[in-house]
Enzyme design. Sequence first.
Site, PDB file in Angstrom:
ATOM      1  N   LYS A  28       0.925  -1.246  -0.046  1.00 56.75           N
ATOM      2  CA  LYS A  28      -0.082   0.039  -0.051  1.00 56.75           C
ATOM      3  C   LYS A  28       0.906   1.317   0.048  1.00 56.75           C
ATOM      4  CE  LYS A  28      -1.727   1.496   4.109  1.00 56.75           C
ATOM      5  NZ  LYS A  28      -1.420   2.969   4.843  1.00 56.75           N
ATOM      6  N   ASN A  29       1.807   1.230   0.709  1.00 61.26           N
ATOM      7  CA  ASN A  29       2.528   2.646   1.082  1.00 61.26           C
ATOM      8  C   ASN A  29       3.563   2.729  -0.052  1.00 61.26           C
ATOM      9  OD1 ASN A  29       1.074   3.040   3.397  1.00 61.26           O
ATOM     10  ND2 ASN A  29       2.699   2.389   4.735  1.00 61.26           N
ATOM     11  N   ARG A  99      -3.283   9.537   4.144  1.00 61.98           N
ATOM     12  CA  ARG A  99      -2.069  10.174   4.428  1.00 61.98           C
ATOM     13  C   ARG A  99      -1.270  10.722   3.045  1.00 61.98           C
ATOM     14  NH1 ARG A  99      -0.497  13.438   7.942  1.00 61.98           N
ATOM     15  NH2 ARG A  99       1.685  14.063   7.867  1.00 61.98           N
ATOM     16  N   CYS A 123      -4.255   7.916   9.702  1.00 57.78           N
ATOM     17  CA  CYS A 123      -4.708   7.007  10.788  1.00 57.78           C
ATOM     18  C   CYS A 123      -4.244   8.383  12.114  1.00 57.78           C
ATOM     19  CB  CYS A 123      -3.797   5.971  11.140  1.00 57.78           C
ATOM     20  SG  CYS A 123      -4.290   4.713  10.219  1.00 57.78           S
ATOM     21  N   ARG A 128       1.455  14.319  13.259  1.00 51.41           N
ATOM     22  CA  ARG A 128       2.100  13.879  11.944  1.00 51.41           C
ATOM     23  C   ARG A 128       2.415  14.859  10.903  1.00 51.41           C
ATOM     24  NH1 ARG A 128      -0.847   8.402   9.511  1.00 51.41           N
ATOM     25  NH2 ARG A 128       1.165   8.219   8.805  1.00 51.41           N
ATOM     26  N   ASP A 324       4.946   0.395  12.337  1.00 50.28           N
ATOM     27  CA  ASP A 324       3.781  -0.235  11.724  1.00 50.28           C
ATOM     28  C   ASP A 324       3.504  -1.933  12.129  1.00 50.28           C
ATOM     29  OD1 ASP A 324       3.245   2.140  10.730  1.00 50.28           O
ATOM     30  OD2 ASP A 324       4.354   1.614   8.691  1.00 50.28           O
ATOM     31  N   ARG A 416      -8.323   0.082   4.712  1.00 47.03           N
ATOM     32  CA  ARG A 416      -7.783   1.032   4.164  1.00 47.03           C
ATOM     33  C   ARG A 416      -6.203   0.465   3.707  1.00 47.03           C
ATOM     34  NH1 ARG A 416      -6.359   5.289   7.620  1.00 47.03           N
ATOM     35  NH2 ARG A 416      -5.023   5.811   6.159  1.00 47.03           N
TER      36      ARG A 416
HETATM   37  N1  EPU Z   1       7.524  14.113  10.883  1.00 47.64           N
HETATM   38  C1  EPU Z   1       7.783  15.329  11.382  1.00 47.64           C
HETATM   39  N2  EPU Z   1       8.013  16.429  10.414  1.00 47.64           N
HETATM   40  C2  EPU Z   1       7.772  15.926   9.310  1.00 47.64           C
HETATM   41  C3  EPU Z   1       7.647  14.781   8.757  1.00 47.64           C
HETATM   42  C4  EPU Z   1       7.164  13.820   9.709  1.00 47.64           C
HETATM   43  O1  EPU Z   1       8.091  15.521  12.625  1.00 47.64           O
HETATM   44  O2  EPU Z   1       8.060  16.722   8.442  1.00 47.64           O
HETATM   45  C5  EPU Z   1       7.301  12.869  12.127  1.00 47.64           C
HETATM   46  C6  EPU Z   1       5.765  12.556  12.202  1.00 47.64           C
HETATM   47  O3  EPU Z   1       5.187  13.566  13.011  1.00 47.64           O
HETATM   48  C7  EPU Z   1       6.046  11.268  12.723  1.00 47.64           C
HETATM   49  C8  EPU Z   1       7.145  10.520  12.210  1.00 47.64           C
HETATM   50  O4  EPU Z   1       7.909  11.686  11.688  1.00 47.64           O
HETATM   51  O5  EPU Z   1       5.891  11.176  14.396  1.00 47.64           O
HETATM   52  C9  EPU Z   1       7.010   9.765  11.043  1.00 47.64           C
HETATM   53  O6  EPU Z   1       6.576  10.511   9.946  1.00 47.64           O
HETATM   54  P1  EPU Z   1       6.892  10.058   8.501  1.00 47.64           P
HETATM   55  O7  EPU Z   1       6.814  11.162   7.546  1.00 47.64           O
HETATM   56  O8  EPU Z   1       8.110   9.102   8.153  1.00 47.64           O
HETATM   57  O9  EPU Z   1       5.584   9.066   8.063  1.00 47.64           O
HETATM   58  P2  EPU Z   1       4.604   9.204   6.738  1.00 47.64           P
HETATM   59  O10 EPU Z   1       5.137   9.346   5.684  1.00 47.64           O
HETATM   60  O11 EPU Z   1       3.380  10.065   7.354  1.00 47.64           O
HETATM   61  C10 EPU Z   1       4.603   6.625   6.450  1.00 47.64           C
HETATM   62  C11 EPU Z   1       3.711   5.698   6.321  1.00 47.64           C
HETATM   63  C12 EPU Z   1       3.116   5.250   7.772  1.00 47.64           C
HETATM   64  C13 EPU Z   1       4.249   4.751   8.453  1.00 47.64           C
HETATM   65  C14 EPU Z   1       5.547   5.933   8.309  1.00 47.64           C
HETATM   66  C15 EPU Z   1       6.707   5.479   8.950  1.00 47.64           C
HETATM   67  C16 EPU Z   1       2.396   5.946   4.241  1.00 47.64           C
HETATM   68  C17 EPU Z   1       1.028   6.363   3.612  1.00 47.64           C
HETATM   69  N3  EPU Z   1       2.279   5.769   5.607  1.00 47.64           N
HETATM   70  O12 EPU Z   1       3.952   7.742   6.811  1.00 47.64           O
HETATM   71  O13 EPU Z   1       2.275   4.005   7.490  1.00 47.64           O
HETATM   72  O14 EPU Z   1       4.326   4.571   9.703  1.00 47.64           O
HETATM   73  O15 EPU Z   1       5.568   6.335   7.042  1.00 47.64           O
HETATM   74  O16 EPU Z   1       7.293   4.530   8.551  1.00 47.64           O
HETATM   75  O17 EPU Z   1       3.248   5.650   3.778  1.00 47.64           O
HETATM   76  C18 EPU Z   1       0.605   2.733   8.198  1.00 47.64           C
HETATM   77  O18 EPU Z   1       0.894   1.923   7.327  1.00 47.64           O
HETATM   78  O19 EPU Z   1       0.265   2.042   9.067  1.00 47.64           O
HETATM   79  C19 EPU Z   1       1.181   3.935   8.509  1.00 47.64           C
HETATM   80  C20 EPU Z   1       0.833   4.855   9.537  1.00 47.64           C
END
Ligand code: EPU
Length: 451
Positions: A28-29, A99, A123, A128, A324, A416
């Site tokens: 998915k991601n 997201r 989520c 985030r 995750d 999702r």
């Molecule tokens: N963060 C910051 N500043 C930023 C970006 C992120 O402080 O500019 C912090 C966030 O607040 C959070 C952490 O860094 O606490 C992780 O954020 P990241 O940007 O790495 O995550 P994401 O891109 O929003 C993706 C996956 C998530 C997974 C994370 C970490 C998708 C759609 N989602 O999220 O997947 O947990 O990377 O590996 O790709 C899931 O599949 O259940 C899921 C939540």
Amino acid sequence: MSEKLTEKYLLIEGGKPLNGEVTISGAKNSALKIVAAALMLENGKSTIRNIPNLSDMRVMCEIVQVLGGEISFENGVIEMDCSDLSSNYVPLTLANKLRASIVCLGSLLARFKDVKIAMPGGCNIGARKIDLHLKGLKALGAKITEENGFIHAKAKKLVGTKIYLDIPSNGATENIMLAATMAEGETIIENAAQDPEIVDLANFLNKMGCQIEGAGTSNIRITGKTLADLHSVDHFCIPDRIEAATYLIAGAMTGGEVTAKGVIEEDLQSLLSKLEDTGVKVQIFPTGNEIDNRAVVDIKVSRESERLLATDITTVWYPGFSTDIQPMFSTMLAIAEGASVVKENIYDSRFQHADELKKMSANIDINAKLAVFKGVPCLKSASVEGKDLRSAAALILAALTAEGVSEVRGLGHLDRGYENLEEKFIKLGATIKRVSSAENLTLTEDEKATN
Ligand code: EPU
């Protein structure tokens, strides 16, 4: 009919070992970001394979359509033609459903140098933030304004530069990588996310004519191209390591033998090592297949002893133990012998499953981002609710292990991220049925027998 009466939930009779093989779907991601990236392609068509049939994927397809792209999604294959993309505006009603919508910021900025997009959803597992996405895009020359829940990014031109990320955010790495593909000169992302989904996105972009080196390491180097350099692309997405982890943990928890088919071993290394610490036997079977020069294997797990053993886990950025996977793995620790310390480092609220597990007789002490799981011999059935995607999956594993019939709510989150979840579990021998409050609330003897 009131929403309460039509709410769907899963009725699960637990306590039976799961056995057999489960074919793992596309990630998915990864797939979501690749579709967002394909918005950049002006001259040619994108064919993207191994796409999971998930509600998030369908929303991403709607985003492509609302922007004026042509897209079809059938039998796991997306065909996209964005040659006539007519809009650079992603509305709130779509952006806030998932997201990954935020990654359209980078691709649309690369294509139009002007994009307006509503804040993403996803989520509710803590803050985030997207400050690093915006910092990176500004460093490339974009002027960014935020107003009424929308981000407006605009640039006369994007110019490559060196960008250091304070933390290796996935989304920030993806957005900067996308925008940098159309920036003049070279961009270097330092302290980039190293996740397999980043590598998959980079592989897709390179096949489309971009030039990205170092994806999968903490230093990614992007050499800017022009839209005219991009061409048709055909890509097969990597398997979903989190889905694979879910089924492998289910096998270990229920004391059966489960084989996750069609996965990449390296992407699951931190999980496999931790499974072995709990007394699980892990066997790897080569398939002879490859995805982007990486071997595809089948992974089988079985329990070595009557009880699983406690172990500590700390979630960290890839290649460390994945946040995750933590909800499912810590649910397994709830029935392991001894006390396990679980430290969650990525999100503020990733123990939402733990309060629900307590209703199933789990013994868990939670203190902010630290939890101690004192293993009990077995969980008891209960009515529980998943408050996010992975906590819903974790509670399904708990219900499959618990004696008696449990109800698991929160399927909106679950759908999702898990393709054909019930069918896959039924194939492994689970007794699981999706019902609504208005329907028959019990599992019939026939359903128990045929399952
Ligand atoms: N963060 C910051 N500043 C930023 C970006 C992120 O402080 O500019 C912090 C966030 O607040 C959070 C952490 O860094 O606490 C992780 O954020 P990241 O940007 O790495 O995550 P994401 O891109 O929003 C993706 C996956 C998530 C997974 C994370 C970490 C998708 C759609 N989602 O999220 O997947 O947990 O990377 O590996 O790709 C899931 O599949 O259940 C899921 C939540």
